[in-house]
Design a protein around this motif. Structure first.
Motif, mmCIF file in Angstrom:
data_model
loop_
_atom_site.group_PDB
_atom_site.id
_atom_site.type_symbol
_atom_site.label_atom_id
_atom_site.label_comp_id
_atom_site.label_asym_id
_atom_site.label_seq_id
_atom_site.Cartn_x
_atom_site.Cartn_y
_atom_site.Cartn_z
ATOM 1 N N ILE A 40 0.841 -1.199 0.000
ATOM 2 C CA ILE A 40 0.000 0.000 0.000
ATOM 3 C C ILE A 40 0.876 1.250 0.000
ATOM 4 O O ILE A 40 0.664 2.191 -0.772
ATOM 5 N N THR A 41 1.900 1.247 0.857
ATOM 6 C CA THR A 41 2.800 2.395 0.959
ATOM 7 C C THR A 41 3.600 2.585 -0.316
ATOM 8 O O THR A 41 3.725 3.708 -0.830
ATOM 9 N N ALA A 42 4.145 1.490 -0.843
ATOM 10 C CA ALA A 42 4.946 1.584 -2.068
ATOM 11 C C ALA A 42 4.113 2.108 -3.234
ATOM 12 O O ALA A 42 4.590 2.911 -4.041
ATOM 13 N N SER A 43 2.854 1.680 -3.322
ATOM 14 C CA SER A 43 1.982 2.148 -4.405
ATOM 15 C C SER A 43 1.733 3.652 -4.295
ATOM 16 O O SER A 43 1.707 4.366 -5.303
ATOM 17 N N ASN A 44 1.553 4.133 -3.069
ATOM 18 C CA ASN A 44 1.328 5.561 -2.881
ATOM 19 C C ASN A 44 2.552 6.378 -3.262
ATOM 20 O O ASN A 44 2.436 7.466 -3.818
ATOM 21 N N ILE A 45 3.733 5.854 -2.962
ATOM 22 C CA ILE A 45 4.956 6.559 -3.337
ATOM 23 C C ILE A 45 5.195 6.460 -4.847
ATOM 24 O O ILE A 45 5.640 7.419 -5.484
ATOM 25 N N ASN A 52 -4.021 8.805 -8.386
ATOM 26 C CA ASN A 52 -3.923 7.621 -7.534
ATOM 27 C C ASN A 52 -3.277 6.485 -8.302
ATOM 28 O O ASN A 52 -3.535 6.300 -9.494
ATOM 29 N N VAL A 53 -2.447 5.724 -7.616
ATOM 30 C CA VAL A 53 -1.939 4.465 -8.144
ATOM 31 C C VAL A 53 -2.112 3.430 -7.049
ATOM 32 O O VAL A 53 -1.709 3.653 -5.912
#
Length: 447
Positions: free
Chosen positions: A352-357, A368-369
């Motif tokens: 979740i964190t990696a996708s946001n970054i 959004n990704v």
């Protein structure tokens, strides 16, 4: 794009995996040679063994020329310090992973920017949002609202009673139908479907629709008998549980089961709600679960730091009649096992964190990704610019890359599904689903 990642831990590793698909100039800094050796062999990047807060190391990594500097070690002080130093050296944008909820208060944003930290990422808050989205509907594995529900993505496990099985999608998802099936996870295979594909029993199907048609989707997939979630039992009283409880809908009553007596006392101090009861005990203790009303509970959420414990606890809850279970599985190697056991919603803070970054790496206007862990696919919200390729022709004439599909768009606040005749306009918010395809390749269609 030149990107520097500080911390070769789980988030940094997953982020490096995402970025390596795009062939960016990536440098990874970590003080542990073993962690660096492992990731260096797996991905195309430069590694530097050094302290993340060493000015000499940051200069050697090229922080002065970095487009993006990302600090994701387990220690927030290290992350903040590294970002401040990198920004002072000349890094264009810095991102720090933090562990303190107070840092993400809106009124502190300008303060941290003045220090040199452009963005803060708080994984527990991101995970809590996903948990609550999953609890809002007991019959859905994953829900994602776009533009306050103008478009809604629903991940649904298809079981007996689903009336749209074994029919070609071209007969189900026409221009006038209120939903599109944008991705399918079948066993270990991910499918970005075409008109000849069909839904099968036990598929995990991802639907794109608008809010008013959610009851219709519920009917056709045979989930009308699922009760709404009003009573929630949470095992584990860590930071993720606290964030989830504090942002949960008012109509939900919550019981938190925590093994540590001191932590229970702390939870009672920081959670000021009459709808939350903190219980000192073991969430795997079946007599305790029965005593606390597990049979009248619609959702069980396992948020301990141990993936195996969470998986087993959810299996136990399911056998005791709980429809909706959510398990935090931080070990990515266990995700496939959890899915095969039909656990329910899987939460992994690292992805979740990696996708946001990751969305910060893209040049197009990307809102959004998200990485759909259950489907091994990405979903992104792109906004095309004037003159971009995606706006030149109707969708059917665009020759979209294999592995990509457009689920819907939002235009002037109104959500609409996309058909072959749709013409995308500059400024639209376009939902793109993709599997095994370079995100940069998709991005070029929108700029």
């Amino acid at each position: 794009m030149k990107i520097i990642i500080v911390g070769a831990f789980a988030i940094g590793t997953h982020l490096a995996k995402l970025l390596s698909r795009d062939h960016d100039d990536i440098t990874l800094i970590d003080s542990d040679p073993e962690r660096l050796a492992k990731i260096g062999n797996d991905f195309d990047l430069l590694t530097i063994e050094a302290s993340p807060t060493s000015v000499k190391a940051l200069k050697q990594a090229g922080a002065q020329d970095a487009d993006l500097f990302i600090a994701v070690t387990p220690d927030e002080n290290t992350n903040m310090t590294a970002c401040v130093l990198a920004k002072a050296l000349g890094a264009a944008k810095t991102v720090a992973k933090i562990d303190s909820a107070e840092y993400v208060e809106p009124e502190l944003r300008e303060f941290f920017e003045s220090l040199g930290v452009s963005s803060l990422i708080y994984p527990e808050m991101l995970a809590a949002k996903d948990i609550n989205n999953g609890l809002k509907m007991s019959w859905v594995r994953q829900r994602w609202d776009v533009h306050d529900g103008a478009l809604v993505m629903l991940g649904i496990k298809l079981r007996q009673g689903c009336e749209i099985l074994d029919k070609p999608l071209r007969e189900l998802c026409g221009p006038d139908d209120p939903y599109h099936v944008v991705a399918i996870k079948r066993d270990n295979e991910t499918i970005i479907p075409g008109g000849n594909d069909s839904l099968q029993l036990y598929d995990l199907a991802y639907f794109m629709t608008t809010k008013q048609f959610i009851p219709y989707i519920r009917k056709i997939v045979g989930k009308e008998h699922y009760v709404d979630v009003k009573n929630v039992m949470i095992m584990g009283g860590g930071a993720t549980a606290v964030r989830a409880v504090k942002t949960m809908p008012e109509y939900m009553d919550v019981k938190i089961i925590e093994t540590d007596e001191e932590r229970c006392s702390h939870l009672n101090d920081i959670i000021e709600s009459s709808k939350v009861l903190v219980i000192n005990g073991d969430g795997r203790d079946i007599p305790l679960l029965i005593e606390e009303g597990i049979k009248n509970t619609q959702a069980f959420v396992a948020l301990t730091g141990n993936a195996e414990t969470n998986i087993l606890a959810c299996l136990t809850a399911k056998r005791m009649g709980v429809r909706k279970t959510v398990a935090m599985v931080e070990n990515i190697d266990y995700v496939s096992m959890a899915e095969s056991l039909d656990i329910g919603t899987i939460i992994n803070k690292k992805t979740i964190t990696a996708s946001n970054i990751y969305q910060m790496m893209l040049d197009a206007n990307v809102m959004n990704v998200r990485f759909l862990m259950g489907a091994n696919a990405d979903v992104a919200e792109f906004i095309p610019t004037e003159g971009s390729k995606i706006t030149q022709k109707p969708v059917r004439e665009l020759s979209l890359p294999k592995g990509m599909t457009i689920g819907g768009l939002v235009r002037e606040g109104k959500g609409m599904l996309v058909s072959g005749n749709t013409e995308i306009e500059p400024g639209d918010s376009v939902m793109v689903f993709c599997h095994n395809i370079n995100m940069k390749k998709i991005e070029k269609l929108f700029i």
